[in-house]
Enzyme design. Structure first.
Site, PDB file in Angstrom:
ATOM      1  N   VAL A  64       0.840  -1.195   0.000  1.00 31.59           N
ATOM      2  CA  VAL A  64       0.000   0.000   0.000  1.00 31.59           C
ATOM      3  C   VAL A  64       0.885   1.258   0.000  1.00 31.59           C
ATOM      4  O   VAL A  64       0.555   2.257  -0.636  1.00 31.59           O
ATOM      5  CB  VAL A  64      -0.961   0.003   1.213  1.00 31.59           C
ATOM      6  N   CYS A  65       2.010   1.199   0.679  1.00 35.46           N
ATOM      7  CA  CYS A  65       2.884   2.364   0.839  1.00 35.46           C
ATOM      8  C   CYS A  65       3.279   3.026  -0.484  1.00 35.46           C
ATOM      9  O   CYS A  65       3.152   4.251  -0.604  1.00 35.46           O
ATOM     10  CB  CYS A  65       4.125   1.990   1.642  1.00 35.46           C
ATOM     11  N   PRO A  66       3.746   2.278  -1.502  1.00 31.23           N
ATOM     12  CA  PRO A  66       4.123   2.984  -2.725  1.00 31.23           C
ATOM     13  C   PRO A  66       2.946   3.657  -3.422  1.00 31.23           C
ATOM     14  O   PRO A  66       3.105   4.701  -4.050  1.00 31.23           O
ATOM     15  CB  PRO A  66       4.753   1.903  -3.601  1.00 31.23           C
TER      16      PRO A  66
END
Length: 191
Positions: free
Chosen positions: A46-48
């Site tokens: 999810v972070c990128p």
């Protein structure tokens, strides 16, 4: 969790700035609004998507005088490696705002977003005014990505409140009707 309306905890750490590892502190950004954007880990899922969404809208933050600072518990070297990884391979190549390295986890702990069990930061988002006073905070669990358009809406609301002395009702957006913080203001708003 820190309290809205209070001074944000001071911090200093290594960071990747313009593809170089540097030492930064909160005071380096004095005089600007700051969006502190905690994320769990480099090289995750999810972070990128969140970091790229911020980058795609970075001009909107810059127009408003907001410094975007992304923070995770990874080292600056891990940040740099992820920054050098192409987007189509899960990397964050092309991100231009600072990536802060909270390797000691002290920043996440001070802001109340450290998930001690997992050893990573929750998805904490903090909006600081020009004097580093906390104006807005949200915390999402690890699997829940954030909305950049909502962050921009909140920034616009803060700036409207500071400029006009009005308050922003539910679902307020820039250009829409706000109100005075009085009973009369509320009555006028609903007319």
């Amino acid at each position: 969790m820190i309290t809205i309306g209070t001074q944000a905890p001071a911090f200093s750490c290594e960071a990747v700035v313009n593809k170089q590892i540097k030492h930064v502190s909160l005071t380096d950004f004095d005089g600007s609004y700051k969006l502190l954007f905690f994320y769990p880990l480099d090289f995750t899922f999810v972070c990128p998507t969140e970091l790229h969404a911020l980058q795609e809208n970075l001009h909107e933050f810059k127009q408003r005088g907001v410094e975007v600072l992304a923070i995770s518990v990874d080292s600056a070297h891990a940040h740099l490696a992820w920054l050098n990884t192409p987007k189509n391979r899960g990397g964050i190549e092309g991100i231009t705002y600072p990536l802060l390295a909270d390797i000691t986890k002290s920043i996440a702990r001070d802001f109340g977003v450290l998930n001690e069990q997992a050893g990573v930061a929750l998805r904490g988002t903090f909006l600081l005014d020009k004097k580093n006073v906390m104006q807005h905070a949200t915390v999402n669990n690890l699997s829940l990505g954030r909305s950049v358009s909502e962050l921009l809406r909140i920034i616009d609301a803060l700036m409207h409140v500071e400029k006009a002395g009005e308050v922003c009702p539910a679902n307020w957006e820039s250009g829409k009707k706000a109100m005075l913080p009085t009973q009369e203001g509320l009555k006028q708003y609903f007319q």
